[in-house]
Enzyme design. Structure first.
Site, PDB file in Angstrom:
ATOM      1  N   CYS A  80      -1.384   1.057   7.477  1.00  0.00           N
ATOM      2  CA  CYS A  80      -2.820   0.803   7.686  1.00  0.00           C
ATOM      3  C   CYS A  80      -3.307  -0.465   6.986  1.00  0.00           C
ATOM      4  O   CYS A  80      -3.722  -1.413   7.635  1.00  0.00           O
ATOM      5  CB  CYS A  80      -3.666   1.981   7.204  1.00  0.00           C
ATOM      6  SG  CYS A  80      -3.361   3.510   8.099  1.00  0.00           S
ATOM      7  N   ARG A  81      -3.270  -0.477   5.646  1.00  0.00           N
ATOM      8  CA  ARG A  81      -3.909  -1.575   4.901  1.00  0.00           C
ATOM      9  C   ARG A  81      -3.018  -2.799   4.696  1.00  0.00           C
ATOM     10  O   ARG A  81      -3.441  -3.924   4.988  1.00  0.00           O
ATOM     11  CB  ARG A  81      -4.391  -1.046   3.539  1.00  0.00           C
ATOM     12  CG  ARG A  81      -5.500  -0.032   3.662  1.00  0.00           C
ATOM     13  CD  ARG A  81      -5.726   0.702   2.362  1.00  0.00           C
ATOM     14  NE  ARG A  81      -4.550   1.514   2.005  1.00  0.00           N
ATOM     15  CZ  ARG A  81      -4.352   2.097   0.836  1.00  0.00           C
ATOM     16  NH1 ARG A  81      -5.233   1.938  -0.118  1.00  0.00           N
ATOM     17  NH2 ARG A  81      -3.280   2.820   0.620  1.00  0.00           N
ATOM     18  N   SER A  82      -1.801  -2.608   4.157  1.00  0.00           N
ATOM     19  CA  SER A  82      -1.000  -3.810   3.857  1.00  0.00           C
ATOM     20  C   SER A  82      -0.567  -4.578   5.115  1.00  0.00           C
ATOM     21  O   SER A  82      -0.434  -5.804   5.041  1.00  0.00           O
ATOM     22  CB  SER A  82       0.195  -3.492   2.950  1.00  0.00           C
ATOM     23  OG  SER A  82       1.053  -2.528   3.503  1.00  0.00           O
ATOM     24  N   CYS A 104       0.871  -1.191   0.000  1.00  0.00           N
ATOM     25  CA  CYS A 104       0.000   0.000   0.000  1.00  0.00           C
ATOM     26  C   CYS A 104       0.902   1.233   0.000  1.00  0.00           C
ATOM     27  O   CYS A 104       2.084   1.142  -0.353  1.00  0.00           O
ATOM     28  CB  CYS A 104      -0.993  -0.026   1.165  1.00  0.00           C
ATOM     29  SG  CYS A 104      -0.249   0.047   2.806  1.00  0.00           S
ATOM     30  N   ASP A 107      -8.452   3.851   1.452  1.00  0.00           N
ATOM     31  CA  ASP A 107      -7.382   4.183   2.380  1.00  0.00           C
ATOM     32  C   ASP A 107      -7.974   4.737   3.673  1.00  0.00           C
ATOM     33  O   ASP A 107      -8.476   5.866   3.685  1.00  0.00           O
ATOM     34  CB  ASP A 107      -6.469   5.223   1.734  1.00  0.00           C
ATOM     35  CG  ASP A 107      -5.175   5.371   2.494  1.00  0.00           C
ATOM     36  OD1 ASP A 107      -5.160   5.018   3.694  1.00  0.00           O
ATOM     37  OD2 ASP A 107      -4.200   5.832   1.901  1.00  0.00           O
ATOM     38  N   ASN A 133       2.323   1.519   4.309  1.00  0.00           N
ATOM     39  CA  ASN A 133       2.622   0.249   5.010  1.00  0.00           C
ATOM     40  C   ASN A 133       2.353   0.365   6.511  1.00  0.00           C
ATOM     41  O   ASN A 133       3.022  -0.259   7.325  1.00  0.00           O
ATOM     42  CB  ASN A 133       4.070  -0.210   4.733  1.00  0.00           C
ATOM     43  CG  ASN A 133       4.387  -1.636   5.182  1.00  0.00           C
ATOM     44  OD1 ASN A 133       5.516  -1.934   5.559  1.00  0.00           O
ATOM     45  ND2 ASN A 133       3.415  -2.513   5.179  1.00  0.00           N
TER      46      ASN A 133
HETATM   47  P1  4NP Z   1      -1.719   2.924   4.113  1.00  0.00           P
HETATM   48  O1  4NP Z   1      -2.328   4.305   4.629  1.00  0.00           O
HETATM   49  O2  4NP Z   1      -1.217   3.191   2.696  1.00  0.00           O
HETATM   50  O3  4NP Z   1      -2.889   2.000   4.119  1.00  0.00           O
HETATM   51  O4  4NP Z   1      -0.630   2.535   5.068  1.00  0.00           O
HETATM   52  C1  4NP Z   1      -1.633   5.503   4.629  1.00  0.00           C
HETATM   53  C2  4NP Z   1      -0.727   5.791   5.627  1.00  0.00           C
HETATM   54  C3  4NP Z   1      -0.085   7.007   5.645  1.00  0.00           C
HETATM   55  C4  4NP Z   1      -0.341   7.943   4.668  1.00  0.00           C
HETATM   56  C5  4NP Z   1      -1.245   7.658   3.661  1.00  0.00           C
HETATM   57  C6  4NP Z   1      -1.883   6.445   3.640  1.00  0.00           C
HETATM   58  N1  4NP Z   1       0.291   9.217   4.703  1.00  0.00           N
HETATM   59  O5  4NP Z   1      -0.071  10.086   3.893  1.00  0.00           O
HETATM   60  O6  4NP Z   1       1.211   9.401   5.529  1.00  0.00           O
END
Ligand code: 4NP
Length: 151
Positions: A13-15, A8, A118, A11
């Site tokens: 939240c989702r993955s 994702c 997300d 790294n």
């Molecule tokens: P992830 O979510 O891609 O599911 O881990 C996010 C975590 C952080 C950010 C964006 C999405 N960020 O903008 O820092």
């Protein structure tokens, strides 16, 4: 042993959920697979998963708290048998980095190519439960197909 990498953006939240759910399913079914996860960015390198992801996984008896974020590395293309993007932006970012044969998680579990939303941008727990359910169904469908050599 086949290796699977979920990717994702951050790294955190989702993955990490995809890695945790896949690891639990692999252990339960005793498949000769191993799951890992990474981010297309290095923004959260070294951090634990976000607290809502840790919490939602814990409610489903999965501990992801010891995972640490890392960015994708060019060698991942060769080190993993399957690379799976959580949304289309992640997929195109991976392609821009030269990755090939990247799967989209939403192509599994009857989601018709839908992005895993997300949850970083709608931080309420209900959102994380929806994301968890979507990841669980698509990851398990992917693993069943991969285990039966249909991918
Ligand atoms: P992830 O979510 O891609 O599911 O881990 C996010 C975590 C952080 C950010 C964006 C999405 N960020 O903008 O820092």
């Amino acid at each position: 042993m086949k290796r699977i990498l979920f990717v994702c953006l951050g790294n955190i939240c989702r993955s990490p959920l995809a890695e945790g759910i896949a690891t639990a399913h692999i252990a339960q079914k005793q498949y000769p697979f191993e799951a890992d996860s990474a981010g297309t960015s290095n923004w959260h390198e070294g951090e634990a998963p976000c607290s809502d992801s840790i919490e939602v996984a814990k409610r489903h008896d999965i501990d992801i708290s010891l995972q640490r974020a890392r960015p994708v590395h060019p060698d991942d293309q060769h080190r993993f048998d399957y690379i799976i993007a959580l949304d289309r932006q992640n997929l195109s970012d991976l392609e821009a980095k030269g990755f090939q044969n990247v799967h989209l998680l939403g192509d599994y579990g009857d989601f018709n190519g839908e992005d895993v939303p997300d949850p970083y941008y709608f931080p309420n727990f209900e959102g994380f439960e929806k994301v968890y359910a979507m990841i669980e169904r698509s990851v398990e469908d992917f693993l069943e197909k991969a285990a039966h050599e249909r991918i």
